[in-house]
Scaffold this motif. Structure first.
Motif, PDB file in Angstrom:
ATOM      1  N   UNK A   1      -2.781   0.842  -4.202  1.00 30.10           N
ATOM      2  CA  UNK A   1      -2.223  -0.473  -3.937  1.00 30.10           C
ATOM      3  C   UNK A   1      -1.463  -0.996  -5.149  1.00 30.10           C
ATOM      4  N   UNK A   2      -0.325  -1.618  -4.880  1.00 30.73           N
ATOM      5  CA  UNK A   2       0.504  -2.222  -5.920  1.00 30.73           C
ATOM      6  C   UNK A   2       0.435  -3.738  -5.759  1.00 30.73           C
ATOM      7  N   UNK A   3      -0.004  -4.425  -6.799  1.00 34.32           N
ATOM      8  CA  UNK A   3      -0.154  -5.875  -6.751  1.00 34.32           C
ATOM      9  C   UNK A   3       1.133  -6.572  -7.181  1.00 34.32           C
ATOM     10  N   UNK A   4       1.198  -7.871  -6.911  1.00 36.01           N
ATOM     11  CA  UNK A   4       2.334  -8.657  -7.378  1.00 36.01           C
ATOM     12  C   UNK A   4       2.364  -8.716  -8.901  1.00 36.01           C
TER      13      UNK A   4
ATOM     14  N   UNK B   1       6.343  -4.538 -14.179  1.00 41.30           N
ATOM     15  CA  UNK B   1       7.249  -3.389 -14.189  1.00 41.30           C
ATOM     16  C   UNK B   1       8.704  -3.813 -13.979  1.00 41.30           C
ATOM     17  N   UNK B   2       8.925  -4.784 -13.099  1.00 36.64           N
ATOM     18  CA  UNK B   2      10.301  -5.210 -12.853  1.00 36.64           C
ATOM     19  C   UNK B   2      10.871  -5.979 -14.035  1.00 36.64           C
ATOM     20  N   UNK B   3      10.038  -6.745 -14.721  1.00 43.68           N
ATOM     21  CA  UNK B   3      10.517  -7.483 -15.897  1.00 43.68           C
ATOM     22  C   UNK B   3      10.893  -6.527 -17.019  1.00 43.68           C
ATOM     23  N   UNK B   4      10.163  -5.431 -17.161  1.00 44.77           N
ATOM     24  CA  UNK B   4      10.493  -4.434 -18.185  1.00 44.77           C
ATOM     25  C   UNK B   4      11.778  -3.676 -17.807  1.00 44.77           C
TER      26      UNK B   4
ATOM     27  N   UNK C   1       0.873  -1.165   0.000  1.00 43.65           N
ATOM     28  CA  UNK C   1       0.000   0.000   0.000  1.00 43.65           C
ATOM     29  C   UNK C   1       0.913   1.218   0.000  1.00 43.65           C
ATOM     30  N   UNK C   2       0.899   1.981  -1.082  1.00 45.51           N
ATOM     31  CA  UNK C   2       1.773   3.140  -1.240  1.00 45.51           C
ATOM     32  C   UNK C   2       1.044   4.374  -0.724  1.00 45.51           C
TER      33      UNK C   2
ATOM     34  N   UNK D   1       1.234  -7.994   2.388  1.00 44.19           N
ATOM     35  CA  UNK D   1       1.528  -6.604   2.064  1.00 44.19           C
ATOM     36  C   UNK D   1       2.089  -5.818   3.243  1.00 44.19           C
ATOM     37  N   UNK D   2       2.808  -4.779   2.902  1.00 42.58           N
ATOM     38  CA  UNK D   2       3.333  -3.806   3.858  1.00 42.58           C
ATOM     39  C   UNK D   2       2.942  -2.421   3.369  1.00 42.58           C
ATOM     40  N   UNK D   3       2.895  -1.474   4.285  1.00 42.44           N
ATOM     41  CA  UNK D   3       2.672  -0.073   3.929  1.00 42.44           C
ATOM     42  C   UNK D   3       4.016   0.575   3.616  1.00 42.44           C
TER      43      UNK D   3
END
Length: 512
Positions: A48-51, A57-60, A38-39, A236-238
């Motif tokens: 919220x950012x999902x897996x 995004x990380x693969x790109x 949770x950003x 999740x973490x904040x």
């Protein structure tokens, strides 16, 4: 209830297999629809950012890293605040097999430069407000959040991720030095087994918890247990972008109904001394970084609805001894005790020093990077026991109690400050002939310790308030804003042993 006999073996089977893959363990094995973070922004707006988003995004970004020549074993500095790009970068580096080096955003240029040069870093990932700290690093590539990331994440996603095995490092942190420069600590993929155990047994993070570890990810506790730990468990973490204040911390707790909170004792002290009313209520409260005092626990139980439990560890090992929250650990709560070792850790007291069996399956320290001599000092002569350098005792039930540090690290506001780092800046001033920096108790009781400098001036130079202010500013600008000495004492000479070593214990006890 009790911890299952095969608990440690089951974790090692997950995280220490021959094909261990950091990106898979932290992201790719989880349901893409599950929330990872949770950003929270400064105004308490959030998303919220999902897996699934993290994976894409990380693969790109990994494709761009690969195109820039970043690959297996390459060291990459990460100078980012608590923003979405931080976990994206961690996972992108894992995909190409590179090693993530956290850089505290309060560091000045000199501290960043030292770590990047010591590591032989090929790239630094940063953000616009931090770019100026990279001046003077012409041989290191820069990737800046904003336009650089937008272009990188428009690339086609990298289809593969590196399977490097359990002993391959995926992080490298730097200790705070006392007798020399900070030392690099490579963290192997198999350390995730211990991170998982700490989150599950000690923090008792559950799927229905609103978990918040608010420690800075530029240091071990925030990175190991605020970023990596929740990722590997799929919980999740904040991530709160704003710097700590009691007001903002209570506001986040209240708005997001935090139930499980982890932080440094200085945060709890600042909250307790703020006098602010709050409706926040916690199921679990945990503390790491320095010993807890009884007043903090009493306040937290009364105001937040939960006692604060003390946890002990090091950058080199992660958490080792805890008053565990999960009921399966069957932990007693004993006043002033740190608790018992993590599953898979065998601990004892040797000659007064808190020590751990080197063959403990959850002890992952591999030694300092390129420094076998320093590594050897952390073990007994026969190599059988890891020595923390901290003094302690145990009771008849095997519960551990912290007595004092056996080194000179200054614990201020949850941060570990190495005297050498501060001294190496001050000694460069032309008015200074000699200097020693020590930690002394904070009179306010909020920060734990404050750094104080004892300065011997060059012949013909007189001490003054103006010079003291100048020396403080020198540290702020050339090392870090968090580490400057709050007091500067001008003295005729420093107390030293016959071999010429400064007697810091004498300085800490001086009546001034």
């Amino acid at each position: 209830m009790a911890i299952a006999p095969d608990y440690v073996d089951s974790l090692l089977a997950q995280y220490a297999g021959p094909d261990a893959n950091a990106a898979y363990l932290m992201c790719d094995r989880h349901d893409p629809a599950t929330v990872a973070f949770t950003l929270v922004d400064d105004d308490l707006s959030s998303r919220e950012m999902t897996f699934g988003e993290l994976h894409d995004r990380s693969a790109r970004l990994a494709t761009t890293l690969h195109e820039r020549g970043i690959g297996v074993g390459d060291r990459v500095g990460v100078l980012l605040t608590k923003r979405a790009e931080l976990p994206v970068t961690l996972l992108a580096l894992a995909r190409v097999g590179a090693v993530y080096i956290p850089l505290f955003t309060a560091f000045a240029h000199g501290a960043v430069e030292m770590r990047m040069q010591a590591a032989g870093a090929k790239l630094v990932v940063t953000e616009p407000g931090q770019v100026e700290k990279l001046a003077g690093l012409p041989d290191i590539q820069k990737l800046v959040a904003g336009p650089d990331f937008a272009a990188a994440e428009a690339a086609e996603p990298l289809e593969t991720s590196a399977s490097l095995g359990p002993d391959a490092p995926f992080l490298q942190l730097y200790t705070s030095g006392t007798t020399g420069s900070p030392k690099g600590v490579p963290v192997p993929i198999r350390a995730m087994a211990a991170f998982h155990a700490y989150h599950e047994v000690s923090l008792d993070q559950r799927a229905d918890d609103v978990f918040w570890n608010n420690a800075d990810p530029g240091w071990a506790y925030g990175l190991y247990y605020g970023i990596v730990g929740p990722l590997i468990r799929g919980l999740k973490n904040i991530l709160h972008h704003m710097h700590f204040t009691p007001e903002s911390t209570f506001a986040v707790m209240e708005k997001f109904q935090v139930t499980n909170f982890a932080s440094a004792p200085t945060v709890y002290r600042a909250l307790s001394k703020s006098g602010l009313p709050t409706t926040a209520r916690l199921r679990v409260a945990s503390s790491a970084g320095e010993p807890l005092t009884a007043d903090v626990t009493e306040w937290s139980q009364r105001v937040l609805g939960s006692e604060v439990r003390d946890h002990y560890g090091q950058t080199e090992t992660g958490m080792l001894i805890c008053t565990h929250w999960n009921p399966v650990a069957e932990t007693q709560v004993k006043p002033m005790s740190m608790g018992t070792p993590l599953p898979g850790i065998e601990g004892t007291i040797r000659d007064g020093v808190i020590s751990f069996a080197a063959d403990s399956p959850m002890l992952w320290f591999m030694g300092y990077a390129d420094d076998p001599a320093k590594t050897a000092t952390r073990y007994t002569a026969d190599g059988q026991w890891y020595l923390t350098g901290d003094l302690g005792r145990t009771d008849e039930d095997g519960y551990f109690y912290y007595i004092s540090r056996d080194d000179d690290i200054i614990l201020m506001a949850g941060y570990r400050i190495g005297p050498f780092d501060v001294e190496s800046v001050i000694i460069n001033h032309p008015a200074v002939a000699d200097v020693a920096v020590v930690g002394r108790p904070d009179p306010s009781g909020v920060r734990g310790e404050l750094a104080e400098a004892f300065v011997v001036l060059a012949p013909g130079v007189a001490g003054s308030d103006a010079l003291a202010t100048e020396l403080k500013l020198l540290v702020k600008e050339n090392y870090s804003a968090h580490a400057y000495p709050r007091c500067v004492h001008f003295v005729d000479q420093l107390p030293k042993t016959e071999s010429g070593k400064v007697q810091r214990g004498v300085l800490r006890k001086l009546e001034l």
